[in-house]
Every structure is written in C-alpha cells, then in structure tokens.
Design a protein around this motif. Structure first.
Motif, PDB file in Angstrom:
ATOM      1  N   ARG A  61       0.856  -1.185   0.000  1.00 31.05           N
ATOM      2  CA  ARG A  61       0.000   0.000   0.000  1.00 31.05           C
ATOM      3  C   ARG A  61       0.896   1.241   0.000  1.00 31.05           C
ATOM      4  O   ARG A  61       1.827   1.353   0.796  1.00 31.05           O
ATOM      5  CB  ARG A  61      -0.901   0.042   1.227  1.00 31.05           C
ATOM      6  CG  ARG A  61      -1.823   1.271   1.283  1.00 31.05           C
ATOM      7  CD  ARG A  61      -2.487   1.426   2.648  1.00 31.05           C
ATOM      8  NE  ARG A  61      -3.394   0.327   2.925  1.00 31.05           N
ATOM      9  CZ  ARG A  61      -4.676   0.296   2.520  1.00 31.05           C
ATOM     10  NH1 ARG A  61      -5.170   1.312   1.843  1.00 31.05           N
ATOM     11  NH2 ARG A  61      -5.439  -0.737   2.819  1.00 31.05           N
ATOM     12  N   ARG A  64       6.001   2.906  -4.315  1.00 31.55           N
ATOM     13  CA  ARG A  64       6.526   2.844  -5.678  1.00 31.55           C
ATOM     14  C   ARG A  64       7.816   2.032  -5.643  1.00 31.55           C
ATOM     15  O   ARG A  64       8.672   2.255  -4.786  1.00 31.55           O
ATOM     16  CB  ARG A  64       6.835   4.239  -6.232  1.00 31.55           C
ATOM     17  CG  ARG A  64       5.624   5.099  -6.527  1.00 31.55           C
ATOM     18  CD  ARG A  64       6.040   6.423  -7.165  1.00 31.55           C
ATOM     19  NE  ARG A  64       6.984   7.160  -6.319  1.00 31.55           N
ATOM     20  CZ  ARG A  64       8.255   7.393  -6.639  1.00 31.55           C
ATOM     21  NH1 ARG A  64       8.750   6.950  -7.784  1.00 31.55           N
ATOM     22  NH2 ARG A  64       9.041   8.072  -5.825  1.00 31.55           N
ATOM     23  N   GLN A  85      -1.360 -10.027 -10.871  1.00 26.83           N
ATOM     24  CA  GLN A  85      -2.027  -9.178  -9.900  1.00 26.83           C
ATOM     25  C   GLN A  85      -3.121  -9.977  -9.206  1.00 26.83           C
ATOM     26  O   GLN A  85      -4.060 -10.444  -9.841  1.00 26.83           O
ATOM     27  CB  GLN A  85      -2.617  -7.947 -10.591  1.00 26.83           C
ATOM     28  CG  GLN A  85      -3.155  -6.903  -9.653  1.00 26.83           C
ATOM     29  CD  GLN A  85      -2.067  -6.224  -8.823  1.00 26.83           C
ATOM     30  OE1 GLN A  85      -0.882  -6.346  -9.119  1.00 26.83           O
ATOM     31  NE2 GLN A  85      -2.459  -5.545  -7.772  1.00 26.83           N
ATOM     32  N   GLU A  89      -5.359  -2.903  -7.932  1.00 26.51           N
ATOM     33  CA  GLU A  89      -4.756  -2.449  -9.188  1.00 26.51           C
ATOM     34  C   GLU A  89      -3.336  -1.963  -8.942  1.00 26.51           C
ATOM     35  O   GLU A  89      -3.015  -1.467  -7.856  1.00 26.51           O
ATOM     36  CB  GLU A  89      -5.579  -1.317  -9.820  1.00 26.51           C
ATOM     37  CG  GLU A  89      -6.894  -1.769 -10.409  1.00 26.51           C
ATOM     38  CD  GLU A  89      -7.578  -0.660 -11.200  1.00 26.51           C
ATOM     39  OE1 GLU A  89      -7.162   0.507 -11.044  1.00 26.51           O
ATOM     40  OE2 GLU A  89      -8.504  -0.970 -11.968  1.00 26.51           O
ATOM     41  N   CYS A  90      -2.513  -2.115  -9.963  1.00 28.49           N
ATOM     42  CA  CYS A  90      -1.119  -1.695  -9.888  1.00 28.49           C
ATOM     43  C   CYS A  90      -0.763  -0.960 -11.175  1.00 28.49           C
ATOM     44  O   CYS A  90      -1.070  -1.443 -12.277  1.00 28.49           O
ATOM     45  CB  CYS A  90      -0.215  -2.907  -9.697  1.00 28.49           C
ATOM     46  SG  CYS A  90       1.543  -2.549  -9.817  1.00 28.49           S
ATOM     47  N   PHE A  92       1.997   0.155 -13.819  1.00 30.17           N
ATOM     48  CA  PHE A  92       3.288  -0.366 -14.260  1.00 30.17           C
ATOM     49  C   PHE A  92       3.749   0.412 -15.479  1.00 30.17           C
ATOM     50  O   PHE A  92       2.980   0.637 -16.411  1.00 30.17           O
ATOM     51  CB  PHE A  92       3.172  -1.856 -14.604  1.00 30.17           C
ATOM     52  CG  PHE A  92       4.442  -2.455 -15.150  1.00 30.17           C
ATOM     53  CD1 PHE A  92       5.525  -2.693 -14.319  1.00 30.17           C
ATOM     54  CD2 PHE A  92       4.557  -2.779 -16.497  1.00 30.17           C
ATOM     55  CE1 PHE A  92       6.695  -3.248 -14.812  1.00 30.17           C
ATOM     56  CE2 PHE A  92       5.722  -3.338 -17.000  1.00 30.17           C
ATOM     57  CZ  PHE A  92       6.798  -3.575 -16.154  1.00 30.17           C
ATOM     58  N   PHE A 117       6.758   0.082 -10.624  1.00 28.27           N
ATOM     59  CA  PHE A 117       5.445  -0.328 -10.148  1.00 28.27           C
ATOM     60  C   PHE A 117       4.965   0.700  -9.127  1.00 28.27           C
ATOM     61  O   PHE A 117       5.772   1.257  -8.373  1.00 28.27           O
ATOM     62  CB  PHE A 117       5.502  -1.699  -9.441  1.00 28.27           C
ATOM     63  CG  PHE A 117       5.603  -2.868 -10.362  1.00 28.27           C
ATOM     64  CD1 PHE A 117       4.470  -3.377 -10.973  1.00 28.27           C
ATOM     65  CD2 PHE A 117       6.822  -3.480 -10.604  1.00 28.27           C
ATOM     66  CE1 PHE A 117       4.550  -4.483 -11.812  1.00 28.27           C
ATOM     67  CE2 PHE A 117       6.912  -4.582 -11.438  1.00 28.27           C
ATOM     68  CZ  PHE A 117       5.777  -5.076 -12.051  1.00 28.27           C
ATOM     69  N   TRP A 119       1.590   1.278  -6.232  1.00 33.62           N
ATOM     70  CA  TRP A 119       0.319   0.903  -5.616  1.00 33.62           C
ATOM     71  C   TRP A 119      -0.225   2.110  -4.853  1.00 33.62           C
ATOM     72  O   TRP A 119       0.426   2.626  -3.943  1.00 33.62           O
ATOM     73  CB  TRP A 119       0.498  -0.248  -4.621  1.00 33.62           C
ATOM     74  CG  TRP A 119       0.859  -1.557  -5.231  1.00 33.62           C
ATOM     75  CD1 TRP A 119       0.008  -2.564  -5.602  1.00 33.62           C
ATOM     76  CD2 TRP A 119       2.175  -2.054  -5.525  1.00 33.62           C
ATOM     77  NE1 TRP A 119       0.708  -3.632  -6.110  1.00 33.62           N
ATOM     78  CE2 TRP A 119       2.052  -3.353  -6.072  1.00 33.62           C
ATOM     79  CE3 TRP A 119       3.460  -1.519  -5.382  1.00 33.62           C
ATOM     80  CZ2 TRP A 119       3.137  -4.112  -6.460  1.00 33.62           C
ATOM     81  CZ3 TRP A 119       4.536  -2.262  -5.781  1.00 33.62           C
ATOM     82  CH2 TRP A 119       4.369  -3.547  -6.311  1.00 33.62           C
ATOM     83  N   GLY A 123      -2.888  -3.556  -2.572  1.00 32.62           N
ATOM     84  CA  GLY A 123      -2.824  -4.520  -3.660  1.00 32.62           C
ATOM     85  C   GLY A 123      -1.973  -5.714  -3.298  1.00 32.62           C
ATOM     86  O   GLY A 123      -1.042  -5.612  -2.496  1.00 32.62           O
ATOM     87  N   SER A 125       0.142  -8.990  -5.118  1.00 36.52           N
ATOM     88  CA  SER A 125       0.630  -9.576  -6.366  1.00 36.52           C
ATOM     89  C   SER A 125       1.449 -10.819  -6.055  1.00 36.52           C
ATOM     90  O   SER A 125       2.050 -10.945  -4.989  1.00 36.52           O
ATOM     91  CB  SER A 125       1.482  -8.578  -7.152  1.00 36.52           C
ATOM     92  OG  SER A 125       2.695  -8.309  -6.473  1.00 36.52           O
TER      93      SER A 125
END
Length: 341
Positions: A61, A64, A85, A89-90, A92, A117, A119, A123, A125
């Motif tokens: 959360r 970057r 994922q 959502e992410c 990229f 990346f 968030w 999220g 992944s």
C-alpha cells in the motif's frame, strides 16, 4: 516459507526505509518511494522456493518500486519476473509505456531494463522468479514477448499456474517434489515467451512440449496416488491413452520409467531425512504410491543396489554411498507400457 518483510509492527515513519532495505537485500538494488500519502505505507512480502525458482507474494500500500537504467547495468539480475495481480490495481511503466494491471492480469518483465510499479491502494501480487539461464532464451525474444503476452493462447494457463502456486504455496514448497514444480514452471514460462514472441522455431518447440509439461507437473503432484495410471493421466488431460503414448514416444519419454524413477527418488530422499524417522518404511512406501512394501523393497533394491532399511541406516549414520545408475535411475530410459511402477 520466508517472511521477507512485514511493516505492521513498525512505526509509520520507518516503513518506507524498511521496504527499501528489504528490496535491496532480496531483489537487488531498486529505488523505493511513497506513492501518495506516505503515512499510508505498508508492506508484507513472503517467499517460497521451488527448486531454482521462487514465488514472492507482496501485499503493498502506498509504495513505488522500480529500477533505473544505471541500477540495471551496475547490478544485473539473473532472474526473469512473471507477476500476476492478485487483488487491487497496480500501475506499471516500462519503455515509456504505461499499464494498469487489474486482478488476474499477468506481466513479464526483465529486471535488467528500467521499470516502475506503483500501488496507491492496497494490492496483492504474486511474482514467479525464473532463472534466465534455465530459460535459455535471448533478451530480444523476451523483450518482444513482453509486449504481446495477451495474444498467446498460453496466457491464461500461466496465470492459473501462478495463482495455483500461491493458493498451495505452503504445502507445495514443503513437498519433496517442490523442485519438480519449479522445473514445470520454467517450462511453462518458456512456452509462454516463445508463443508470445512469435519466434517460429521456439514456438513450434513450445507448443510441442506444453502438454507434456502439464502432464509431468500433474504426475509430480500425484506421485503418491497408487491409482496414477496412464488411463487416469490421459483422462485428466482430455486425451486418449493412445495419444498419450504417441506423444511420449515422439518426445523419447517413457511414462512408466519416469513415474517409477521419481517415486523411488522421493522415497529415497525421505528415508534419508531426519524429519521422517518416525515413519515406518511401509508408510513411506505408501506415501510414494507403493501399497505393497515387498514390491517397493524389490524396486528400490533394483534401482539403488541396497534395501530401503540398509539405506536408511547408512543415511542415518552419515555414511557415504554412491547410487547405482545415478541420482534418478531409469528417468531417461524408454521402457515398455506394461509393468507396475
């Protein structure tokens, strides 16, 4: 399982630095920064190992994560990353292209090229790390494939495979067949990359081996099932037994010998393990698909030149012993259809 990072117990002001340290220690030099409100930063990363591959689950959360061109040059990565994922959502970015990954979407990225990346909300992944040397594919082929993944008919198969690894990671990573799961993962990723890159030669080879890869993975997960028969394997993959044998013959692959070799190798390793000393030889034999202890002992002695009981005793005393016929007897020998593993 290894917990690489969990910021829940840290003061909020220290969380971003903790993520930076964990990423540097585990995934080579990267730059880390807050995304949006820095007070909202949180992260947990867990890792499981399957042979030469590893699976990392990241719950992030407000973070970057990325690598610059300079970092990629100064600290090259030996791994290819395949990320799915799992939730949320992410954002990229790579090569000046922006993407938003939603739940269930997959992306492949070479950590030797710049990327980022981000968030903004919570999220999750799953990222499978595969050694580039194991793939044996050029950077140009990988780079081309990365932009065309969604066009491959293998896309969803790989998504489902990685998601399945995540759901069953604890049990699979502790299973004696964990290394085999890693091997199957490498073959599936190679097939996806070759298919997406539209490399004609690699694509033909990939499609020719994809079904066999799935069959090997299925067998590894069912080695303890005494009813693991050609009929059951064919039915599970919606093909006829005749087609199964024809495909195996074309690949110079003996189904019977391969199952036998991997069952015996699994039992051999478990007999030598310190965590299984409370199990009887008959129990271990049954765990590897042998309901008849006498049949198991005969097979074991034929393969290794020693009885299961003597092997357990020697392993327990740390005695050196050279296996008859190598580490995986019969694994590469073509055999007949008949006989019991």
């Amino acid at each position: 399982m290894a917990v690489l990072l969990d910021t829940d117990g840290l003061p909020r002001a220290e969380r971003a630095d903790a993520v930076t340290s964990a990423m540097h220690d585990s995934f080579l030099s990267s730059y880390i920064g807050p995304q949006g409100n820095g007070d909202a930063v949180s992260a947990r990363m867990d890792e499981w190992t399957f042979g030469t591959t590893s699976l990392c689950q990241s719950a992030m959360r407000g973070i970057r994560v990325g690598r610059t061109a300079k970092q990629a040059r100064s600290s090259p990565s030996p791994m290819l990353a395949i990320a799915v994922q799992g939730n949320g959502e992410c954002a990229f970015s790579r090569d000046e292209e922006q993407h938003v990954l939603s739940t269930g979407q997959l992306i492949v990225y070479d950590k030797n090229t710049p990327y980022e990346f981000g968030w903004t909300g919570h999220g999750i992944s799953l990222c499978l790390y595969v050694p580039l040397d194991d793939l044996g594919m050029s950077h140009d082929v990988i780079r081309e494939a990365c932009t065309r993944l969604h066009l491959s008919p293998l896309y969803q198969l790989v998504v489902d495979h990685i998601a399945g690894l995540g759901r069953n990671a604890v049990a699979l990573a502790s299973d004696p067949a964990a290394a085999g799961v890693g091997t199957a993962s490498v073959e599936l990723v190679r097939a996806l990359v070759a298919s997406a890159a539209h490399d004609a030669r690699d694509r033909r080879e990939a499609f020719a081996t994809t079904l066999l890869t799935q069959i090997r993975a299925y067998i590894r997960l069912h080695l303890s099932d005494p009813d693991l028969t050609p009929e059951a394997i064919a039915a599970a993959h919606h093909i006829s037994v005749r087609h199964l044998y024809k495909m195996c013959a074309a690949a110079d692959f003996s189904l019977h010998a391969w199952i036998t070799a991997h069952r015996l190798q699994g039992a051999h390793d478990e007999l030598a393990g310190t965590t299984s000393q409370h199990r009887s030889i008959a129990m271990i034999a049954q765990r590897w698909g042998y309901s008849n202890p006498t049949h198991f002992s005969r097979r074991f002695r034929d393969a290794y030149g020693i009885t299961p009981r003597d092997w357990r005793r020697m392993a327990g005393h740390g005695e050196q012993y050279s296996l008859v016929g190598g580490d995986m007897p019969g694994a590469g020998v073509r055999g007949s259809r008949g006989g019991s593993p």
